[in-house]
Design an enzyme around this catalytic site. Structure first.
Site, PDB file in Angstrom:
ATOM      1  N   CYS A 152      -2.512   0.922 -26.399  1.00 15.95           N
ATOM      2  CA  CYS A 152      -2.052   2.197 -26.959  1.00 15.95           C
ATOM      3  C   CYS A 152      -1.189   1.992 -28.196  1.00 15.95           C
ATOM      4  O   CYS A 152      -0.711   2.952 -28.793  1.00 15.95           O
ATOM      5  CB  CYS A 152      -1.249   2.974 -25.928  1.00 15.95           C
ATOM      6  N   ILE A 153      -0.927   0.758 -28.550  1.00 13.20           N
ATOM      7  CA  ILE A 153      -0.005   0.482 -29.652  1.00 13.20           C
ATOM      8  C   ILE A 153      -0.769  -0.155 -30.809  1.00 13.20           C
ATOM      9  O   ILE A 153      -1.534  -1.082 -30.599  1.00 13.20           O
ATOM     10  CB  ILE A 153       1.130  -0.479 -29.196  1.00 13.20           C
TER      11      ILE A 153
END
Lengths: 173, 103
Positions: B102-103
């Site tokens: 998610c990063i």
């Protein structure tokens, strides 16, 4: 109303809390949006400004008082997640700093950057960072008190103008 | 499933990511890039593509932060080179799986 699914084109996030756990979700969502090619704006208001003020943004803390879900962090101490964290313990000096330290360590493992670097990342990716004018006045803050990545200080009306467009979503965090 | 990319049959998943990175070559990269609206591929793109493939071989989990710190490309450049989804598009073009973080 159309029944076809419509893509999210832009996300506008409002951050009103200034604790570490109050700020990170919005930063993660904004960065995640940019990675998907979605436009992102983050509007910091009230205590959320804590994440933009140069003197404070490197020292955001996890709230250990009045945080009834702190049992979630128990596994970081090797304790079961079902163990409650008594709120009076959260008031002991150093406990919030220690919880923050643990949380930061876990986030670093997941490659989640510290707040300042995160703001730079979002800004470099084309995301916009805004400070709320009213909250700035209330806390007696000036533009030069803020991190230089802040794009502008906006009134509520200007923020809504900035949020214009089909496929925009506004989210209060 | 297979897909004809640059005149060869390539194994891909339903999103078009290569399932076997050894089937990749530069012509395949060019063809996927064109489909994704990226390019024409220049030296900046190739540097990123080569780096991604090296990291994938090492089994490293890729994040936008690690890319910006790689020294290969800055965050700004990465967004300019692969507009509309820098890590996803560059991974697809490099013939490696879709990034899952998610990063």
């Amino acid at each position: 109303m159309s029944t076809e699914s419509q893509a999210v084109k832009k996300i506008c996030l409002i951050v009103s809390k200034g604790s570490l756990d109050g700020v990170y979700p919005a930063l993660i969502m904004a960065n995640g949006a940019r990675m998907e090619g979605i436009e992102a704006s983050v509007f910091f208001t009230f205590f959320g400004l804590n994440a933009l003020v140069n003197k404070t943004l490197d020292h955001l803390k996890v709230a250990t008082v009045g945080n009834s879900a702190l049992n979630m962090a128990m596994p970081m101490l090797g304790l079961p997640m079902t163990m409650p964290f008594p709120t009076w313990m959260g008031a002991i000096p150093g406990v919030s700093a220690f919880a923050t330290h643990l949380m930061n360590k876990e986030m670093d493992k997941l490659d989640i950057p510290p707040v300042r670097e995160f703001l730079e990342l979002i800004s470099d990716s084309g995301g916009k960072l805004f400070a709320c004018k009213l909250a700035m006045d209330m806390f007696k803050l000036k533009r030069e008190d803020l991190c230089d990545r802040v794009d502008d200080v906006l009134t509520v009306g200007q923020f809504y103008e900035e949020s214009a467009g089909e496929g925009t979503h506004i989210l209060f965090t | 499933m297979t897909k004809n990319i640059a005149e060869s049959e390539i194994d891909v998943n339903e999103e078009g990511y290569l399932t076997d990175m050894t089937q990749w070559n530069e012509a395949v990269a060019e063809a996927i890039a064109a489909e994704e609206g990226v390019g024409p591929l220049g030296e900046g793109h190739w540097k990123v593509i080569r780096y991604l493939r090296e990291q994938q071989e090492k089994g490293a989990a890729l994040t936008i932060r690690s890319m910006g710190k790689s020294g290969v490309v800055t965050t700004k450049e990465l967004y300019e080179l692969f507009p509309g989804g820098p890590l996803k598009k560059s991974s697809k073009i490099a013939g490696i799986p879709k990034p899952v973080g998610c990063i």
